[in-house]
Design a protein around this motif. Structure first.
Motif, PDB file in Angstrom:
ATOM      1  N   ARG A 181       0.839  -1.201   0.000  1.00  0.00           N
ATOM      2  CA  ARG A 181       0.000   0.000   0.000  1.00  0.00           C
ATOM      3  C   ARG A 181       0.873   1.249   0.000  1.00  0.00           C
ATOM      4  O   ARG A 181       0.626   2.217  -0.706  1.00  0.00           O
ATOM      5  CB  ARG A 181      -0.948  -0.007   1.196  1.00  0.00           C
ATOM      6  CG  ARG A 181      -2.158  -0.912   0.947  1.00  0.00           C
ATOM      7  CD  ARG A 181      -3.085  -0.937   2.122  1.00  0.00           C
ATOM      8  NE  ARG A 181      -2.462  -1.627   3.237  1.00  0.00           N
ATOM      9  CZ  ARG A 181      -3.058  -1.859   4.396  1.00  0.00           C
ATOM     10  NH1 ARG A 181      -4.296  -1.414   4.598  1.00  0.00           N
ATOM     11  NH2 ARG A 181      -2.450  -2.502   5.359  1.00  0.00           N
ATOM     12  N   ARG A 182       1.916   1.248   0.808  1.00  0.00           N
ATOM     13  CA  ARG A 182       2.828   2.392   0.846  1.00  0.00           C
ATOM     14  C   ARG A 182       3.416   2.703  -0.531  1.00  0.00           C
ATOM     15  O   ARG A 182       3.616   3.861  -0.909  1.00  0.00           O
ATOM     16  CB  ARG A 182       3.973   2.091   1.816  1.00  0.00           C
ATOM     17  CG  ARG A 182       5.137   3.063   1.745  1.00  0.00           C
ATOM     18  CD  ARG A 182       4.851   4.272   2.573  1.00  0.00           C
ATOM     19  NE  ARG A 182       4.891   3.868   3.953  1.00  0.00           N
ATOM     20  CZ  ARG A 182       6.004   3.830   4.682  1.00  0.00           C
ATOM     21  NH1 ARG A 182       7.118   4.274   4.185  1.00  0.00           N
ATOM     22  NH2 ARG A 182       5.988   3.403   5.922  1.00  0.00           N
ATOM     23  N   LEU A 183       3.701   1.621  -1.277  1.00  0.00           N
ATOM     24  CA  LEU A 183       4.353   1.808  -2.565  1.00  0.00           C
ATOM     25  C   LEU A 183       3.385   2.268  -3.652  1.00  0.00           C
ATOM     26  O   LEU A 183       3.802   2.556  -4.772  1.00  0.00           O
ATOM     27  CB  LEU A 183       5.055   0.514  -2.995  1.00  0.00           C
ATOM     28  CG  LEU A 183       6.277   0.127  -2.144  1.00  0.00           C
ATOM     29  CD1 LEU A 183       6.716  -1.299  -2.455  1.00  0.00           C
ATOM     30  CD2 LEU A 183       7.426   1.107  -2.387  1.00  0.00           C
ATOM     31  N   GLY A 184       2.094   2.318  -3.299  1.00  0.00           N
ATOM     32  CA  GLY A 184       1.119   2.788  -4.287  1.00  0.00           C
ATOM     33  C   GLY A 184       0.704   1.710  -5.269  1.00  0.00           C
ATOM     34  O   GLY A 184       0.551   1.975  -6.477  1.00  0.00           O
ATOM     35  N   ILE A 185       0.536   0.515  -4.750  1.00  0.00           N
ATOM     36  CA  ILE A 185       0.152  -0.603  -5.608  1.00  0.00           C
ATOM     37  C   ILE A 185      -1.191  -0.329  -6.285  1.00  0.00           C
ATOM     38  O   ILE A 185      -2.076   0.320  -5.700  1.00  0.00           O
ATOM     39  CB  ILE A 185       0.077  -1.894  -4.765  1.00  0.00           C
ATOM     40  CG1 ILE A 185      -0.103  -3.127  -5.660  1.00  0.00           C
ATOM     41  CG2 ILE A 185      -1.031  -1.828  -3.720  1.00  0.00           C
ATOM     42  CD1 ILE A 185       0.034  -4.439  -4.901  1.00  0.00           C
ATOM     43  N   GLY A 186      -1.336  -0.836  -7.550  1.00  0.00           N
ATOM     44  CA  GLY A 186      -2.560  -0.622  -8.311  1.00  0.00           C
ATOM     45  C   GLY A 186      -3.780  -1.263  -7.678  1.00  0.00           C
ATOM     46  O   GLY A 186      -4.819  -0.622  -7.497  1.00  0.00           O
ATOM     47  N   ARG A 187      -3.644  -2.539  -7.331  1.00  0.00           N
ATOM     48  CA  ARG A 187      -4.772  -3.254  -6.746  1.00  0.00           C
ATOM     49  C   ARG A 187      -4.222  -4.308  -5.809  1.00  0.00           C
ATOM     50  O   ARG A 187      -3.228  -4.988  -6.122  1.00  0.00           O
ATOM     51  CB  ARG A 187      -5.593  -3.928  -7.846  1.00  0.00           C
ATOM     52  CG  ARG A 187      -6.865  -4.596  -7.337  1.00  0.00           C
ATOM     53  CD  ARG A 187      -7.590  -5.297  -8.486  1.00  0.00           C
ATOM     54  NE  ARG A 187      -8.871  -5.826  -8.044  1.00  0.00           N
ATOM     55  CZ  ARG A 187      -9.600  -6.689  -8.745  1.00  0.00           C
ATOM     56  NH1 ARG A 187      -9.185  -7.109  -9.931  1.00  0.00           N
ATOM     57  NH2 ARG A 187     -10.754  -7.144  -8.280  1.00  0.00           N
ATOM     58  N   LEU A 188      -4.847  -4.451  -4.644  1.00  0.00           N
ATOM     59  CA  LEU A 188      -4.339  -5.372  -3.629  1.00  0.00           C
ATOM     60  C   LEU A 188      -5.505  -6.150  -3.046  1.00  0.00           C
ATOM     61  O   LEU A 188      -6.460  -5.579  -2.525  1.00  0.00           O
ATOM     62  CB  LEU A 188      -3.623  -4.569  -2.535  1.00  0.00           C
ATOM     63  CG  LEU A 188      -2.936  -5.331  -1.399  1.00  0.00           C
ATOM     64  CD1 LEU A 188      -1.889  -6.312  -1.926  1.00  0.00           C
ATOM     65  CD2 LEU A 188      -2.251  -4.333  -0.456  1.00  0.00           C
ATOM     66  N   ARG A 189      -5.430  -7.471  -3.183  1.00  0.00           N
ATOM     67  CA  ARG A 189      -6.475  -8.332  -2.636  1.00  0.00           C
ATOM     68  C   ARG A 189      -5.906  -9.274  -1.582  1.00  0.00           C
ATOM     69  O   ARG A 189      -4.718  -9.627  -1.645  1.00  0.00           O
ATOM     70  CB  ARG A 189      -7.103  -9.165  -3.772  1.00  0.00           C
ATOM     71  CG  ARG A 189      -8.118  -8.390  -4.589  1.00  0.00           C
ATOM     72  CD  ARG A 189      -8.592  -9.181  -5.794  1.00  0.00           C
ATOM     73  NE  ARG A 189      -7.638  -9.076  -6.891  1.00  0.00           N
ATOM     74  CZ  ARG A 189      -7.820  -9.629  -8.108  1.00  0.00           C
ATOM     75  NH1 ARG A 189      -8.909 -10.348  -8.353  1.00  0.00           N
ATOM     76  NH2 ARG A 189      -6.919  -9.469  -9.052  1.00  0.00           N
ATOM     77  N   ALA A 190      -6.732  -9.650  -0.638  1.00  0.00           N
ATOM     78  CA  ALA A 190      -6.362 -10.648   0.374  1.00  0.00           C
ATOM     79  C   ALA A 190      -7.471 -11.679   0.405  1.00  0.00           C
ATOM     80  O   ALA A 190      -8.646 -11.327   0.369  1.00  0.00           O
ATOM     81  CB  ALA A 190      -6.202 -10.007   1.742  1.00  0.00           C
ATOM     82  N   ALA A 191      -7.070 -12.952   0.472  1.00  0.00           N
ATOM     83  CA  ALA A 191      -8.072 -14.009   0.421  1.00  0.00           C
ATOM     84  C   ALA A 191      -7.641 -15.186   1.268  1.00  0.00           C
ATOM     85  O   ALA A 191      -6.447 -15.474   1.406  1.00  0.00           O
ATOM     86  CB  ALA A 191      -8.264 -14.465  -1.025  1.00  0.00           C
ATOM     87  N   GLY A 192      -8.635 -15.867   1.829  1.00  0.00           N
ATOM     88  CA  GLY A 192      -8.354 -17.066   2.613  1.00  0.00           C
ATOM     89  C   GLY A 192      -9.652 -17.554   3.209  1.00  0.00           C
ATOM     90  O   GLY A 192     -10.672 -16.850   3.160  1.00  0.00           O
TER      91      GLY A 192
END
Lengths: 307, 307, 307
Positions: free
Chosen positions: A176-187
């Protein structure tokens, strides 16, 4: 030792962005062949959990910088004599140790120690319970950076036991700090966090949902020990639901890359052919790990700082 | 790493004769004071069986060559997390390890690994189950060579648990290759091999038969653990039947020399006065062990090759 | 190796006074910044009892002298294969080890070994059972010497389990040799020695008696294991009777300094605020420990000898 405050690496959030960028640049430069600094200093690997992989990565990094290295592992530590970690750290500092690389099963133990150690002794959190593992997140980012992808173009999914994962926590903070385009978390539901900041993170409830159009996916290691305890069916069922296979990767973006912090459980969270296949960045992560740890040790020593 | 194939030392039979001779010459030269190479390389001692003696010998050899050394022992290895040896080796290679010295309880494990590791990573078999222990055979031969005896004049008997001994297997292969004058193997019936190539080896059924006129005898270490299991009476009876004493050495050639790979069981396979006496080469073997391992590491690194 | 006898450090009484003075001077000089020798030698830390603190102190000392260091700890030693310590030492010597730092649970084992090892191999007793711990006594004295106090002005009390303490035994020998002004020993009746030379030592039966007018007090570590066995009430009662607190220090001389060999049991033999307070020399002892061990290793190697 210096007039500046002693540096520690406790977690991602306490790093300023210039430092993050400087560490990524430096690790990349070292991986590309830049000469390492020579540090006439001593590092102690103080491990209260066994981890050959992480210990060896730090040991090799320190050796390549010309540092003296001391290995201390739990079962033979003075902790068997009841000495507190605080006293152990003060003792090592008095002996001339400049940096402690700490792996500890207790969440927050490294942060607590940082408030107790004498000036001049740097701490590097190499994993604390369910807390943080910042060097892993930094090496993951450096591995991706080496592919030449821009952060805004990165569409990364982190999959598995997010809840108990210090790798996930540090990774989420960093990307997030790096400015990622899209970030998902799953489990699976039991493995999703109830105490982690997920602002800006899309939470998915199936693997397919997490994989769709992703151009990078990070599979987390399943702790078999934990699996037995929580009543989660077994490795086979986990693999059916959450294991990454070539077939399931069909819904991801073409060329989607696969990361895993290791050590991998083949046939559990990741199929062997994916782990060994052309999409896999796993061994690149391992290789970059040594260079990132060199960059971090240089930075703790006051070399190659931001600006 | 190079355009040549990566070198491994897996067993004696896969070495060509020029290499064998080159290693013997080089170890002898190092023992006589030749300057060692300086190798800017990293070796990992990966031991799945405890052996302080062998680990320290390799560690000292590597240190004298200026190599970085990483020690990894079983009980603290990532194997406790279920990672395969193949993955461990690939991980070490990715971290920049150039050579793995492997001790493993499973026969053939080192050969199997050699077919799996990435190019550029050398393997050195430091003992695999009942398989091979080539560095031991080479140091034994170098110890004998340092006495100035010709191979054709050598009349060597190997005595003890031939069946389970990787030392015996590698020794038999090497001494035949070198053109030894006479080679005998002896031990109780349960300890004689059923799957070892004994062409050119005289099998003896008593110690006296094995000792007669021999000018060198190699006593094998008896594994006390194994003795308990197989129903073999006990150490005392073994010593009476198969233990080497000064009295029994009377039938050997004058000046017969005594070898033992160590660690010795005093009063079991060898009497203390023989082990400590003037016939004993045991400490010379230990000393030559470091030089032979230096020679092997240099050879794996591409130095001091045969022509 | 040399024409002079091989040097060992087994106990304080076998050191001549010039050597004692030379070691104290050299450790002080190293602590003040003198350049260490460079020793192209190998030291093996051979520990049959776990002690991270002592092992790391010796390892750092040896590293700072440029020595190669091998660590061997009990549970992985060849002792599990039944090899005798004598054979282990001879093996290490044959491998080129120049000095063994031995920690052993058996009283007198290091002295016995000294009569058995080959010439050229130096032994350094790092603690043998209830016997001796000479490097600890020397570092304690060097720590006090660094305060600039004359030995005749020193009024030191050693308090605790004198009976089982190798630290106390070596300390008593050394401080009497140095001509200490006044020397007291105190502890509960079960912990007072029946086989230790106490000539010149005042035996006290209460802590208050031991503290009165003292300008230095050395608190010994209480072995919790032992406490359970001997029927001594518990840690809490021990602290009430024999624990050093700020309140009890009121009867000591102003500026009385506090020593402890570590690791400390906070709230048992010493209150936390005393251990961490301005009177405490504990971390200075730790720091001086590395320099004293460097001085000892130099002396064993034949450098910086007394004249």
């Amino acid at each position: 030792m210096t007039d500046k405050a002693t540096r520690h690496l406790l977690d991602i959030d306490s790093l300023d962005s210039d430092t993050v960028q400087s560490l990524l640049n430096r690790a990349g430069a070292l991986a590309a062949g830049s000469a390492p600094s020579h540090l006439d200093m001593t590092v102690a690997n103080l491990f209260f959990e066994p981890s050959t992989r992480t210990r060896v990565s730090f040991e090799l990094a320190a050796q390549r910088l010309g540092m003296r290295v001391i290995n201390i592992e739990l079962d033979r530590s003075s902790s068997t004599k009841g000495e507190s970690l605080t006293d152990t750290a003060a003792t090592l500092a008095a002996m001339g140790v400049d940096c402690i690389v700490l792996r500890h099963p207790e969440t927050g133990r490294c942060h607590k120690l940082a408030s107790e150690v004498p000036a001049g002794l740097s701490l590097l959190n190499a994993g604390d319970g369910r807390g943080h593992h910042p060097s892993q997140a930094l090496l993951d980012a450096a591995t991706i950076a080496a592919l030449g992808m821009s952060w805004s173009a990165l569409d990364l999914s982190i999959v598995g036991d997010i809840r108990h994962s210090r790798v996930a926590r540090s990774g989420l903070q960093l990307f997030r700090r790096l400015g990622i385009g899209r970030l998902r978390a799953a489990g699976p539901p039991d493995m999703m966090p109830d105490d982690m900041d997920l602002a800006g993170v899309e939470v998915c409830t199936t693997l397919d949902e997490a994989l769709e159009d992703a151009n990078a996916v990070m599979m987390l290691r399943i702790q078999r020990e934990r699996m037995d305890k929580t009543g989660w069916p077994d490795s086979k069922h986990y693999h059916q639901e959450w294991g990454l296979t070539e077939a399931r990767l069909a819904s991801a973006a073409p060329g989607c890359r696969v990361l895993h912090p290791g050590p991998i459980n083949r046939g559990v969270e990741i199929a062997a052919d994916v782990a060994d296949g052309p999409r896999s960045l796993i061994l690149k992560q391992v290789r970059m790990g040594v260079f990132m740890r060199m960059a971090i040790l240089e930075w703790l020593a006051g070399r190659h700082q931001a600006n």
